[in-house]
Motif scaffolding. Structure first.
Motif, PDB file in Angstrom:
ATOM      1  N   VAL A 176      16.855 -23.576  33.307  1.00  0.00           N
ATOM      2  CA  VAL A 176      18.159 -23.133  33.825  1.00  0.00           C
ATOM      3  C   VAL A 176      18.938 -24.358  34.318  1.00  0.00           C
ATOM      4  CG1 VAL A 176      19.343 -21.638  35.484  1.00  0.00           C
ATOM      5  CG2 VAL A 176      17.110 -20.948  34.573  1.00  0.00           C
TER       6      VAL A 176
ATOM      7  N   HIS B   9      13.342 -21.685  28.719  1.00  0.00           N
ATOM      8  CA  HIS B   9      13.179 -21.261  30.118  1.00  0.00           C
ATOM      9  C   HIS B   9      13.687 -22.311  31.103  1.00  0.00           C
ATOM     10  CE1 HIS B   9      10.438 -17.829  28.926  1.00  0.00           C
ATOM     11  NE2 HIS B   9      10.518 -18.553  27.831  1.00  0.00           N
TER      12      HIS B   9
ATOM     13  N   ILE C 178      17.998 -21.576  28.234  1.00  0.00           N
ATOM     14  CA  ILE C 178      17.390 -20.593  29.147  1.00  0.00           C
ATOM     15  C   ILE C 178      16.528 -19.616  28.329  1.00  0.00           C
ATOM     16  CG2 ILE C 178      17.800 -18.789  30.881  1.00  0.00           C
ATOM     17  CD1 ILE C 178      20.561 -19.997  31.369  1.00  0.00           C
TER      18      ILE C 178
ATOM     19  N   ASN D 150      16.377 -22.727  38.702  1.00  0.00           N
ATOM     20  CA  ASN D 150      14.987 -22.594  38.287  1.00  0.00           C
ATOM     21  C   ASN D 150      14.217 -21.989  39.460  1.00  0.00           C
ATOM     22  OD1 ASN D 150      14.924 -23.811  35.532  1.00  0.00           O
ATOM     23  ND2 ASN D 150      15.903 -25.466  36.670  1.00  0.00           N
TER      24      ASN D 150
ATOM     25  N   VAL E 130      14.068 -15.300  38.813  1.00  0.00           N
ATOM     26  CA  VAL E 130      14.357 -14.471  37.634  1.00  0.00           C
ATOM     27  C   VAL E 130      15.332 -13.383  38.048  1.00  0.00           C
ATOM     28  CG1 VAL E 130      13.396 -12.687  36.110  1.00  0.00           C
ATOM     29  CG2 VAL E 130      12.279 -14.902  36.251  1.00  0.00           C
TER      30      VAL E 130
ATOM     31  N   GLN F  61      11.132 -17.918  32.660  1.00  0.00           N
ATOM     32  CA  GLN F  61      12.207 -16.915  32.631  1.00  0.00           C
ATOM     33  C   GLN F  61      11.722 -15.578  32.050  1.00  0.00           C
ATOM     34  OE1 GLN F  61      15.353 -16.786  34.039  1.00  0.00           O
ATOM     35  NE2 GLN F  61      14.401 -18.498  35.116  1.00  0.00           N
TER      36      GLN F  61
ATOM     37  N   PRO G  98      18.900 -13.238  30.762  1.00  0.00           N
ATOM     38  CA  PRO G  98      18.428 -13.924  31.973  1.00  0.00           C
ATOM     39  C   PRO G  98      19.617 -14.533  32.717  1.00  0.00           C
ATOM     40  CG  PRO G  98      17.992 -15.258  30.010  1.00  0.00           C
ATOM     41  CD  PRO G  98      18.735 -14.055  29.547  1.00  0.00           C
TER      42      PRO G  98
END
Ligand SMILES: Cc1cc2nc3c(=O)[nH]c(=O)nc-3n(C[C@H](O)[C@H](O)[C@H](O)COP(=O)(O)OP(=O)(O)OC[C@H]3O[C@@H](n4cnc5c(N)ncnc54)[C@H](O)[C@@H]3O)c2cc1C
Length: 517
Positions: free
Chosen positions: A132, A130, A126, A331, A334, A393, A326
């Motif tokens: 998830v 970026h 993450i 996905n 945020v 993210q 985060p």
């Protein structure tokens, strides 16, 4: 003989190693040689005035030895005992499982995420890439949202006995005894995974079962009674009593119950942003110092609250010496949250700054979603943050002064948030019920704490998962009113707001479920 007394130690006196003994001897009118030992029972800092004082409650032992602190729990072998099922292995699920073993029942835990060690890799993904993983992230996995959390153990619960039990159990599983003493106990994100792992080992040692990577996707209900659960791999597991401790990020569970027409309620909650200052600014305000804080003082915290247009605007989950993380669970969204290591050594201070949302009055545009209106509003704001952050993210951010005064920030301050920041006009992007109140709230906080309102701070969006926007109701036996055998529990049910209250609710629910056998 043991005397319990309160003493005050000035910061400049605190460097003397034997200061507690000296103060105790003065107070009791005896020689220090007569004192065998001094045990700290409670410690807090009074920094309201420039002359900072440590307040202690101590036990003074005269001709007596200090007994060992005993944190003992009577766990028993439950390998062949009657089974009880728990979904979710966060604080609520973990404490439900431990209590079940104490009471002689075998807990079978189903957890969608991975063990703490494997979970770390997904957190790296993450932060760096970026990506998830929807089953393994800052909220989902062994220990739940409590594992890579800040580990502040504050609670507004007045049941001190129950709170002490929760703390003693953490000590039993490796937390420092300091948490039994401090007025504002804190474990730290670096220490929590080891404690969570040790809780897992206890459960397995005494015959409980924990199934990781086992997401529950359906409830089989017949004649208003829960009969079985279905897992993501298609398998079915018969159940008689089930503690539902899936946390407030498990939106699929709310959707599932809603689809089944099971009773749910919309719940008021809070949302906003996270604000990040250099820690030295907060230290200088709170400790009245112009240079670095004294080495005996911890990174300073604050707690702020202001009424703006009939709604509370307040700081939430303040993390001195911490990091912003985060905390999205899918996905395309945020979500920010905060944590800190046990020594609170980072050069940043961050805190959620949130606005109370009255679910019955504040969201008329979402009324058509019925009981899920708060949830849909929350989702929209997280999507908004994702888009404003550049569809990764990276989080949208603005200098605090620009946010309040309504300007785009051409540059941003350094941040602890690893995925990075993107300058965005949060002041106009956030719905007015949040953005407008936050702007007024921040200006008021600047009046209360001289130096807080500064261009050196960033406002970062969005802090959306403070508490559940949905409640799963339960009756006086803690069972869902329409589904016999289902016990909504912890933060996801709407019955907790933090690690300690979730843990207490876990114990309460399993006791109620066992009582009804
Ligand atoms: C970064 C961060 C920092 C925080 N800091 C603090 C703090 O300092 N102090 C504090 O008191 N609180 C803090 N919190 C909040 C705290 O972690 C939560 O209040 C607490 O963990 C809630 O406990 P819970 O057991 O009810 O739910 P959770 O901890 O959310 O646990 C729910 C578990 O259920 C699992 N699950 C979900 N759906 C399913 C399914 N369908 N099948 C199987 N398993 C499922 C999840 O994977 C998860 O492990 C923080 C949270 C975050 C994210």
């Amino acid at each position: 003989m043991i005397h319990e007394i309160q003493i005050r130690v000035k910061l400049k006196e605190a460097r003397r190693a034997d200061i507690l003994k000296i103060k105790a001897s003065q107070r009791l009118g005896i020689h220090t040689k007569e004192i065998n030992a001094v045990k700290v029972l409670r410690k807090s800092i009074d920094a309201r005035k420039p002359s900072i004082v440590f307040n202690y409650k101590i036990a003074v032992y005269i001709n007596e030895q200090v007994p060992e602190t005993e944190c003992n729990f009577k766990y028993q072998d439950v390998s062949n005992a009657k089974e009880i099922h728990i979904v979710g292995f966060g604080p609520a699920g973990m404490y439900a499982a431990l209590r079940s073993i104490e009471l002689g029942y075998k807990p079978i835990v189903l957890e969608r995420g991975k063990k703490v060690r494997d979970r770390r890799r997904d957190l790296k993904a993450i932060n760096q890439f970026h990506i998830v993983d929807e089953d393994s992230n800052y909220c989902f996995g062994e220990g739940g949202a409590g594992t890579f959390s800040d580990g502040k153990l504050y609670t507004r619960s007045l049941k001190r006995g129950d709170v002490r039990r929760i703390f003693e159990n953490l000590v039993y599983h490796g937390a420092s005894e300091q948490i039994l003493i401090d007025a504002h106990p804190h474990i730290g994100t670096n220490k929590l995974p080891r404690i969570v792992q040790s809780i897992r080992e206890t459960i397995l040692k005494y015959g409980g079962e924990i199934h990781f990577e086992s997401r529950v996707v359906d409830f089989i209900i017949k004649k208003q009674s829960l009969k079985a659960i279905r897992l993501q791999n298609g398998s079915e597991m018969p159940v008689e009593k089930l503690i539902l401790a899936t946390g407030h990020s498990a939106r699929d569970i709310y959707y599932l119950l809603h689809k089944k027409d099971s009773l749910l309620e919309a719940k008021s909650f809070a949302m906003g942003v996270r604000v990040e200052h250099p820690q030295h600014i907060i230290d200088s305000i709170q400790y009245h110092c112009s240079t670095q804080r004294d080495e005996l003082l911890p990174a300073a915290a604050y707690s702020l609250v202001q009424q703006v247009n009939n709604r509370g605007v307040y700081s939430f989950c303040m993390c001195p010496g911490g990091f912003i993380v985060p905390a999205a669970t899918a996905n395309g969204e945020v979500v920010v949250n905060g944590m800190s290591p046990s020594n609170r050594s980072s050069k940043f201070a961050n805190s959620g700054m949130v606005v109370e949302i009255n679910v019955n009055q504040d969201l008329p545009k979402y009324d058509h979603f019925g009981v899920l209106k708060g949830l849909e509003f929350q989702k929209d704001l997280e999507k908004l943050a994702f888009n404003a952050g550049g569809k990764s993210q990276a989080a949208p951010a603005q200098r605090l002064t620009d946010f309040v005064e309504g300007r785009f920030s051409t540059t941003l301050n350094e941040t602890s948030y690893q995925p990075g920041l993107k300058s965005a006009t949060l002041h106009s992007l956030l719905p007015k019920i949040i953005g407008g109140r936050l702007r007024k709230g921040f200006a008021a906080f600047g009046e209360k704490m001289n130096g807080f309102y500064t261009a050196e701070a960033n406002v970062i969006g969005v802090e959306s998962r403070t508490s559940s926007p949905v409640k799963i109701p339960r009756n006086e036996n803690l069972e869902h009113p329409e589904i016999k055998g289902l016990y909504p529990c912890g933060e996801g049910g709407g019955y907790a707001g933090g690690i300690v209250s979730a843990a207490m609710d876990g114990e309460r629910c399993i006791e109620a479920a066992i009582k009804s056998y």
